[in-house]
Design a protein around this motif. Structure first.
Motif, PDB file in Angstrom:
ATOM      1  N   GLU A  76       0.543  -1.439   0.057  1.00  0.00           N
ATOM      2  CA  GLU A  76      -0.260  -0.451  -0.487  1.00  0.00           C
ATOM      3  C   GLU A  76       0.947   0.932  -0.347  1.00  0.00           C
ATOM      4  O   GLU A  76       0.846   2.363  -0.356  1.00  0.00           O
ATOM      5  N   VAL A  77       2.114   1.544   1.117  1.00  0.00           N
ATOM      6  CA  VAL A  77       2.458   2.803   1.139  1.00  0.00           C
ATOM      7  C   VAL A  77       3.443   2.854  -0.335  1.00  0.00           C
ATOM      8  O   VAL A  77       3.151   4.002  -0.707  1.00  0.00           O
ATOM      9  N   LEU A  78       4.235   1.798  -0.582  1.00  0.00           N
ATOM     10  CA  LEU A  78       5.257   2.300  -1.797  1.00  0.00           C
ATOM     11  C   LEU A  78       5.051   2.922  -2.510  1.00  0.00           C
ATOM     12  O   LEU A  78       5.749   3.511  -3.809  1.00  0.00           O
ATOM     13  N   PRO A  79       3.540   1.878  -3.541  1.00  0.00           N
ATOM     14  CA  PRO A  79       3.035   2.492  -5.049  1.00  0.00           C
ATOM     15  C   PRO A  79       2.367   3.771  -4.419  1.00  0.00           C
ATOM     16  O   PRO A  79       2.049   4.275  -5.413  1.00  0.00           O
ATOM     17  N   LEU A  80       1.764   4.308  -3.167  1.00  0.00           N
ATOM     18  CA  LEU A  80       1.269   5.443  -3.046  1.00  0.00           C
ATOM     19  C   LEU A  80       1.905   6.746  -2.710  1.00  0.00           C
ATOM     20  O   LEU A  80       1.809   7.610  -3.759  1.00  0.00           O
ATOM     21  N   LEU A  81       3.236   6.043  -2.385  1.00  0.00           N
ATOM     22  CA  LEU A  81       4.978   7.214  -2.359  1.00  0.00           C
ATOM     23  C   LEU A  81       4.716   7.513  -4.012  1.00  0.00           C
ATOM     24  O   LEU A  81       5.168   8.600  -4.440  1.00  0.00           O
ATOM     25  N   VAL A  82       5.124   6.557  -4.822  1.00  0.00           N
ATOM     26  CA  VAL A  82       5.646   6.923  -5.932  1.00  0.00           C
ATOM     27  C   VAL A  82       4.778   7.075  -6.535  1.00  0.00           C
ATOM     28  O   VAL A  82       4.683   7.985  -7.384  1.00  0.00           O
TER      29      VAL A  82
END
Length: 181
Positions: free
Chosen positions: A61-67
């Motif tokens: 969830e977090v990494l794709p959101l940050l990207v």
């Protein structure tokens, strides 16, 4: 290497290897192509920094959101060709704030995890390790947004890097510590 350090490394290795736990609301996906990045970034860093980095990279969830936030920030700043400098700098600062805001669950998820309670590491060391990771993410964000702001001119890039530096210091020294407590 001390006995406590070896114990920390074993617990961390166990946690990193068996991160997928059934019936958990969050999912972890190993991205083997990023294992090289993990090894390079954590070579001489504390164990908790490695744990936070692994959590960031493997979180679905977090990494794709940050990207996506980085990508949206680059597109928006690029699209603001005739906008005033203060608007571009404000949007860059908001993008950095949103990215750090979205990273905060990483700290709380790891803090609630039983494995990290077994590590003989004090709370300040854990906080500093998370701040290091947040600082690196802020550096990447600043570099990307400043590179795009160079398309608007030197003055815009200088203002954006100045604002991003000020916001980065504020977020790392005050906001993150306040949210962690």
């Amino acid at each position: 290497i001390s006995q406590a350090s070896r114990h920390e490394q074993r617990v961390l290795h166990f946690y990193a290897t068996f991160a997928e736990i059934p019936n958990q609301p969050r999912t972890i996906k190993r991205r083997q192509y990023l294992d090289f990045v993990i090894q390079k970034l954590t070579k001489h860093r504390p164990v908790m920094y490695r744990l936070y980095l692994i959590q960031l990279i493997r979180d679905t969830e977090v990494l794709p959101l940050l990207v996506r936030l980085e990508f949206v920030g680059v597109i928006v700043i690029y699209a603001l060709k005739s906008a005033p400098i203060w608007l571009i700098a404000t949007i860059a600062a908001l993008i950095m704030y949103l990215i750090i805001f979205q990273m905060m669950p990483i700290y709380s998820n790891i803090k609630q995890n039983l494995w990290t309670k077994l590590l003989p590491i004090d709370e300040k060391t854990k906080q500093k390790a998370f701040q290091q990771l947040a600082k690196q993410v802020m550096y990447v964000t600043t570099i990307l947004l400043v590179m795009v702001s160079f398309l608007h001119g030197w003055l815009t890039a200088i203002v954006v890097i100045t604002i991003m530096g000020i916001i980065g210091i504020f977020l790392n020294q005050l906001y993150i510590l306040n949210k962690i407590k």
